[in-house]
Scaffold this motif. Sequence first.
Motif, mmCIF file in Angstrom:
data_model
loop_
_atom_site.group_PDB
_atom_site.id
_atom_site.type_symbol
_atom_site.label_atom_id
_atom_site.label_comp_id
_atom_site.label_asym_id
_atom_site.label_seq_id
_atom_site.Cartn_x
_atom_site.Cartn_y
_atom_site.Cartn_z
ATOM 1 N N TYR A 159 5.845 11.898 10.957
ATOM 2 C CA TYR A 159 5.371 10.866 11.064
ATOM 3 C C TYR A 159 4.348 10.238 9.509
ATOM 4 O O TYR A 159 3.140 11.541 9.381
ATOM 5 C CB TYR A 159 3.295 11.049 12.069
ATOM 6 N N GLY A 160 4.384 9.680 8.772
ATOM 7 C CA GLY A 160 4.115 9.349 7.335
ATOM 8 C C GLY A 160 2.347 8.773 7.799
ATOM 9 O O GLY A 160 1.495 9.560 7.376
ATOM 10 N N MET A 161 2.014 7.830 8.522
ATOM 11 C CA MET A 161 0.519 7.315 8.651
ATOM 12 C C MET A 161 -0.109 8.565 8.998
ATOM 13 O O MET A 161 -1.364 8.119 9.015
ATOM 14 C CB MET A 161 1.025 6.232 9.368
ATOM 15 N N CYS A 216 9.310 10.420 1.852
ATOM 16 C CA CYS A 216 7.741 10.429 2.448
ATOM 17 C C CYS A 216 7.423 11.607 2.096
ATOM 18 O O CYS A 216 7.061 12.751 2.500
ATOM 19 C CB CYS A 216 7.418 10.514 3.795
ATOM 20 N N PRO A 217 7.579 11.475 0.403
ATOM 21 C CA PRO A 217 6.862 12.044 -1.225
ATOM 22 C C PRO A 217 5.534 12.925 -0.555
ATOM 23 O O PRO A 217 5.475 13.798 -0.166
ATOM 24 C CB PRO A 217 7.853 11.210 -2.159
ATOM 25 N N THR A 218 4.941 11.434 -0.031
ATOM 26 C CA THR A 218 3.052 12.557 0.193
ATOM 27 C C THR A 218 3.349 13.378 1.200
ATOM 28 O O THR A 218 2.952 14.340 1.359
ATOM 29 C CB THR A 218 2.796 11.443 0.685
ATOM 30 N N ASN A 219 3.941 12.539 2.344
ATOM 31 C CA ASN A 219 3.710 14.076 3.293
ATOM 32 C C ASN A 219 4.922 14.694 3.526
ATOM 33 O O ASN A 219 4.789 15.862 4.190
ATOM 34 C CB ASN A 219 3.469 13.606 4.679
ATOM 35 N N HIS A 254 0.678 -1.077 -0.021
ATOM 36 C CA HIS A 254 -0.440 0.277 -0.381
ATOM 37 C C HIS A 254 0.693 0.842 0.043
ATOM 38 O O HIS A 254 0.275 2.198 -0.115
ATOM 39 C CB HIS A 254 -0.645 0.072 1.338
ATOM 40 N N TYR A 255 2.123 1.298 0.122
ATOM 41 C CA TYR A 255 2.695 2.368 0.377
ATOM 42 C C TYR A 255 3.117 2.879 -1.504
ATOM 43 O O TYR A 255 2.499 2.613 -2.559
ATOM 44 C CB TYR A 255 4.429 1.907 0.372
ATOM 45 N N CYS A 256 2.746 4.479 -1.132
ATOM 46 C CA CYS A 256 2.855 5.575 -1.860
ATOM 47 C C CYS A 256 4.353 5.289 -3.197
ATOM 48 O O CYS A 256 5.186 5.079 -2.481
ATOM 49 C CB CYS A 256 3.254 7.346 -1.471
ATOM 50 N N PRO A 257 3.983 5.814 -4.152
ATOM 51 C CA PRO A 257 5.037 5.954 -5.094
ATOM 52 C C PRO A 257 5.938 6.663 -3.847
ATOM 53 O O PRO A 257 6.311 7.664 -3.696
ATOM 54 C CB PRO A 257 4.302 6.634 -6.579
ATOM 55 N N GLY A 258 7.242 6.199 -4.276
ATOM 56 C CA GLY A 258 8.587 7.120 -4.466
ATOM 57 C C GLY A 258 8.484 6.708 -2.625
ATOM 58 O O GLY A 258 9.788 7.649 -1.953
ATOM 59 N N CYS A 259 8.146 5.701 -1.997
ATOM 60 C CA CYS A 259 8.367 6.098 -0.472
ATOM 61 C C CYS A 259 9.321 4.696 -0.598
ATOM 62 O O CYS A 259 9.908 3.835 -1.420
ATOM 63 C CB CYS A 259 7.093 5.335 0.119
ATOM 64 N N GLY A 260 10.193 5.264 0.671
ATOM 65 C CA GLY A 260 11.292 4.417 1.060
ATOM 66 C C GLY A 260 10.939 2.857 1.342
ATOM 67 O O GLY A 260 11.558 1.739 1.826
HETATM 68 S S1 SF4 Z 1 2.956 8.247 3.600
HETATM 69 FE FE1 SF4 Z 1 5.177 8.468 3.344
HETATM 70 S S2 SF4 Z 1 5.853 7.212 4.804
HETATM 71 FE FE2 SF4 Z 1 4.052 6.420 4.776
HETATM 72 S S3 SF4 Z 1 3.516 4.627 2.280
HETATM 73 FE FE3 SF4 Z 1 3.019 7.717 1.659
HETATM 74 S S4 SF4 Z 1 5.007 7.921 1.784
HETATM 75 FE FE4 SF4 Z 1 5.345 6.176 2.328
#
Ligand code: SF4
Lengths: 245, 354
Positions: free
Chosen positions: A125-127, A213-216, A17-23
């Motif tokens: 904090y990603g989640m 964490c590209p998303t956040n 379920h991880y976002c694109p580019g997530c480690g």
């Molecule tokens: S929110 Fe950030 S840490 Fe969480 S899955 Fe997406 S990119 Fe990865």
Amino acid sequence: MEQVFKRPHALVDVSEHYCPGCGHGIVHRLVAEVLDELDIEGKTIGVAPVGCAVFAYNYFECDMQEAAHGRAPAVATGIKRVHPDKVVFTYQGDGDLAAIGTAETVHAAARGENITVIFINNAIYGMTGGQMAPTSLMGQVTQTTPYGRTEQNQGFPIHVCEMLSTLDGVALAQRTTINSVKAIKETKAAIKKAFQNQIDKKGFSIVEVVSTCPTNWGKTPVEAMKWLEENMLPVYPLGVYKDKE
Amino acid sequence: MSEKVLMKGNEALAEAAIQAGCKHFFGYPITPQTEVAAYMAKQMPKRDGTFLQAESEVAAINMVYGAAGAGARVMTSSSSPGISLKQEGISYIAGADLPCVIVNIVRGGPGLGGIQPAQSDYFQATKGGGHGDYHLVVFAPSSVQELVNLTKEAFDVADIYRMPVMIMGDGMLGQMMEPVEFGAYTPREIPEKTWATTGTEMKRKHNVVNSLYITASDLEELILERQKRYDVIEEKEARFEAYKTEDAEIIVTAYGITARIAQTAVNKAREQGIKVGMIRPITLWPFPKKAFAELDTNKVKNVLCVEMSMGQMVEDVRLSLDCKIPVDFFGRTGGVVPTPDEVLTKIKALYEGR
Ligand code: SF4
Ligand SMILES: Cc1ncc(C[n+]2csc(CCOP(=O)(O)OP(=O)(O)O)c2C)c(N)n1
């Protein structure tokens, strides 16, 4: 035809379920490859954190336990004391390991608990949607530091490897990253060593992976990697902080 | 080992746990249960087990989670403030359907409270304590012998129903020396722990110990499933002792050490010709509702609940009686132990006013 690239056996064949580019996705794969290469999947018990990697229990083929937020090292301790000859690892984010679970981390390390800890430092904090982490950088804007992290208000980031390397129970404390093929290979080598140490009964081994964490962070995957290089690596220098031979 | 030995409650409890196959103990020091940990620290290394002093009660209960999930018989023990800290872990243990034994040698509260005996954690033990829809089986022994038997049984009950079992004692029971016999308990049949994380050995699908269910309907289904197990427990495991109840017009009810005090008062009242008996709940959850519901309302005029609290079990007594018999309460709290004479005075007043 020779197959040169395949999914590691220890990685469950589902889409993560991880976002694109997530480690997280990269490091999951590295852990699974190591479980395969050391041929320990069948005797390994993993502990998932609370954080974006909470579903890690669905992604690894080995037996898994899901711990409460920050308690993975205590849960791992319980498992390891029951099965001292099995391999036990935790996989934790920075909020999990260095905020709510600091006591559990430090004391498992101090006891020299013979476990392997994979620590994903993404400075946020990603989640829960991008709040300040104990590893957030000075000036970093997050949902809970809308004016940036300041010395007066939130104080300074925690350097986990440096801190833990002062403890006698720690066998390995190494910081790596994932911004290049070379870096990913080094991360894998460190993870392998952290598991091998456990097999050799050397004590607590931690690999801190400086991650994205590209998303956040509000960035594209490419921008995120650049931000990591320019902002995180100067604050979190890569290297081996402790290696007990 | 069937001859009697003289032992302190806390130490007898620890010995009973080891004999029940408890191989792992995780704890953090707190008065008045320290002897449990001290006994474990001495014995475990000699008897193929581990004793570990954790960095906190939070860590200790999470070590219990890990060890229970790994298939071992495991115990932790603490006293009120420490049990409060363990509530997060207890909720996760219940949510992951793990068996373990948790001992609470209760002291006065709230806050740091005091170190004297109390029963003011009844609500916490029987009505949740942690978050979510769950129960613990709660045993309330009133003698050192019963403490030994129930400790052994606690491990069996935990394994049979895959849930945490709490033993509620108090400082007095913990410190009291009484003769005990260790052979008195017959083990129950235990299912195999096929769900435990022991390593797949590449021979089975992986086992997962978990309490997270992100889809609401999945979580509801699981909770309903667990509720069915709770229903069986309510049906089968509720336990109490009835004392001189046949002709009684007044029923005293009390648990744990308070029941010993109340029993003395009942005996004194009987000497004075007062028709009084006693119901002593042995399980606090499941609460022995039937013991109360089946009282003869034509004969019994009053029920007197005696506790070392401001009145917590009394609510379950009232619910069980469904207003059919008036319920009075007498309690001392904060670590003050009621005397038999205080209870006797209360019994007499009720008898005269019946
Ligand atoms: S929110 Fe950030 S840490 Fe969480 S899955 Fe997406 S990119 Fe990865
Ligand atoms: C006791 C408790 N407090 C708070 C939360 C909410 N929460 C879930 S994940 C999380 C932070 C996770 O951040 P991190 O450990 O850095 O992992 P990431 O998501 O970045 O991988 C928080 C605060 C929780 N689940 N439990």
